[in-house]
Design a protein around this motif. Structure first.
Motif, short mmCIF file in Angstrom:
data_model
loop_
_atom_site.label_atom_id
_atom_site.label_comp_id
_atom_site.label_asym_id
_atom_site.label_seq_id
_atom_site.Cartn_x
_atom_site.Cartn_y
_atom_site.Cartn_z
N ARG A 59 32.38 51.59 48.06
CA ARG A 59 32.27 50.62 46.86
C ARG A 59 30.83 49.79 47.30
O ARG A 59 30.78 49.21 48.45
CB ARG A 59 33.66 49.51 47.11
N TYR A 61 29.08 46.59 46.40
CA TYR A 61 29.32 45.11 45.88
C TYR A 61 27.94 44.53 45.47
O TYR A 61 27.22 44.26 46.14
CB TYR A 61 29.80 44.25 47.11
N THR A 63 27.92 41.69 43.47
CA THR A 63 28.32 40.35 44.01
C THR A 63 29.56 40.15 44.65
O THR A 63 30.18 41.33 45.04
CB THR A 63 28.60 39.49 42.50
N HIS A 65 32.24 39.22 44.68
CA HIS A 65 33.68 39.75 43.83
C HIS A 65 33.64 41.16 42.90
O HIS A 65 34.46 41.32 42.30
CB HIS A 65 34.44 38.73 43.27
N ARG A 66 32.48 41.64 42.73
CA ARG A 66 32.23 42.82 41.76
C ARG A 66 31.80 43.99 42.63
O ARG A 66 30.52 43.92 42.93
CB ARG A 66 31.29 42.18 40.71
N VAL A 68 31.54 48.31 42.67
CA VAL A 68 31.47 49.54 41.78
C VAL A 68 31.81 50.67 42.76
O VAL A 68 31.56 50.89 43.80
CB VAL A 68 29.80 49.81 41.37
#
Length: 112
Positions: A59, A61, A63, A65-66, A68
Motif C-alpha cells: 500500500r 500512502y 497521505t 489516511h489515504r 493506494v
C-alpha cells in the motif's frame, strides 16, 4: 511414500533452506519510505508475503489516511509497483513515481 511422510520431510527440510537464504527478510507490515524530488514523502507498506524477502503486494500512502493498493510487477533489471492510476518504477533505491502518464518524479527509496 504417503502424504504424511512427504509433509514431514518438507517441514524438516524447511529450516535448512530458510537459514541458508541470503535475501533480506521483509516482514509483513514492514514499510519503506519514498522521498521524492517534489518534496513529497510517502510510505510503501508491505502486505502479506508468500516467501521471506518478497514484497508482492503493498500500500502506498499518499497521505496519512489515504493508501493506494499496489502490486509488484517484476521487470528485467528493476521493479514496478502498479496501482490504479499510479506506479513506481525503480532499480534498487532509485525510482520514478508516476502520478500521471508522462510526468515522472524522481524518488529515493529507503528502509524505515
Amino acid at each position: 511414500m504417503n502424504i504424511k511422510q512427504v509433509i514431514v520431510c518438507g517441514l524438516l527440510a524447511l529450516p535448512a533452506t530458510v537459514g541458508s537464504a541470503r535475501a533480506e527478510i521483509v516482514l509483513p507490515g514492514a514499510s519503506l519510505s519514498v522521498s521524492c524530488a517534489n518534496g513529497g514523502n510517502y510510505v510503501l507498506q508491505s502486505g502479506p508475503v508468500a516467501a521471506p524477502g518478497e514484497i508482492v503486494t503493498a500500500r502506498l500512502y499518499l497521505t496519512p489516511h489515504r493508501a493506494v493498493p499496489m502490486r509488484l510487477i517484476p521487470m528485467g533489471d528493476g521493479y514496478r509497483y502498479a496501482g490504479r492510476g499510479i506506479w513506481l518504477d525503480g532499480i534498487r533505491d532509485q525510482a520514478l513515481l508516476y502520478r500521471s502518464k508522462y510526468l515522472p518524479t524522481p524518488c529515493v527509496i529507503a528502509r524505515n
